[in-house]
Scaffold this active site. Structure first.
Site: not given
Ligand code: CTP
Length: 210
Positions: A21-23
């Site tokens: 995923s990402n932030r």
């Protein structure tokens, strides 16, 4: 207007407990949904996995992966006059999804990935008279890449930001963006709350819709 907004990250699972995923935390997309609804627009929000509260008056559809987000946006687009793609869609997903938790001993040290669909590009042929708004999250000077994305994705408006700044981008309540539109000079906004940035984007969108 009837506005379709996406927010948050997507998760690309390897197995039921692990994902890429990402932030992104969804704050910018949820601020857009909240402000758009408060301005009287009919808002549908397609949200990746986030902890944000659904803003008053907003219809919310939860999704997990980029493919699920594409399906939801495709389904809802017919009814929308504008699409704001604020979500940080994961560009890649694991090639294989295990239905059961992978045992450490069975895992390979190299993860095989395959590309996710680009939602804006995929839906370009269905754009018709709709307004498409994108975001560009860059590290370093965002403008050159943002101009490229504005044209490549056929957007009417793009909000570019440098996510390497501590007071802009992911997981904070403020953002510093530049708004780009075809044939217009870039509009550099100062450091603002995400709600104020949302209002500036909606001002531009409402003017484009006149
Ligand atoms: N986007 C999309 N589908 C994807 C990836 C991104 O629709 N699979 C949208 C984002 O929601 C955003 C815009 O495209 O509005 C730009 O996203 P960004 O992540 O900045 O760019 P990418 O096209 O993914 O390019 P790169 O990762 O190379 O910067």
């Amino acid at each position: 207007m009837r506005i379709l907004i996406t927010a948050g990250p997507t998760r690309e699972h390897l197995d039921p407990v692990r994902f890429i995923s990402n932030r992104s935390t969804g704050k910018m997309g949820f601020a857009l949904a909240e402000r758009a609804a408060a301005r009287g627009h009919a808002v549908t929000l397609v949200a990746g996995p986030v902890t944000c509260e659904t803003p008053a008056g907003v219809r919310r559809i939860d999704v997990v992966s980029a493919c699920e987000m594409l399906d939801a946006v495709r389904r809802e687009l017919g009814d929308a006059q504008a699409l704001i793609m604020c979500a940080a869609v994961a560009d890649w997903r694991p090639k294989r999804l295990s239905p059961v938790k992978l045992k450490k001993r069975d895992m390979e040290p190299i993860l095989e990935l395959e590309p996710n669909p680009d939602i804006l590009l995929t839906l370009q042929p269905d754009k018709g008279g709709r307004l498409f708004v994108g975001f560009a999250a860059e590290t370093g000077d965002p403008l050159a890449e943002a101009q490229r994305k504005l044209i490549a994705k056929g957007l009417d408006l793009l909000a570019a930001n440098d996510v390497s700044q501590p007071d802009a981008g992911f997981a904070v309540d403020t953002n510093r963006v530049t708004l780009l539109a075809p044939g217009c000079d870039p509009e550099h906004l100062p450091l603002l709350t995400k709600h104020a940035v949302a209002d500036r984007i909606l001002d531009r969108l409402e003017r484009l819709n006149l």
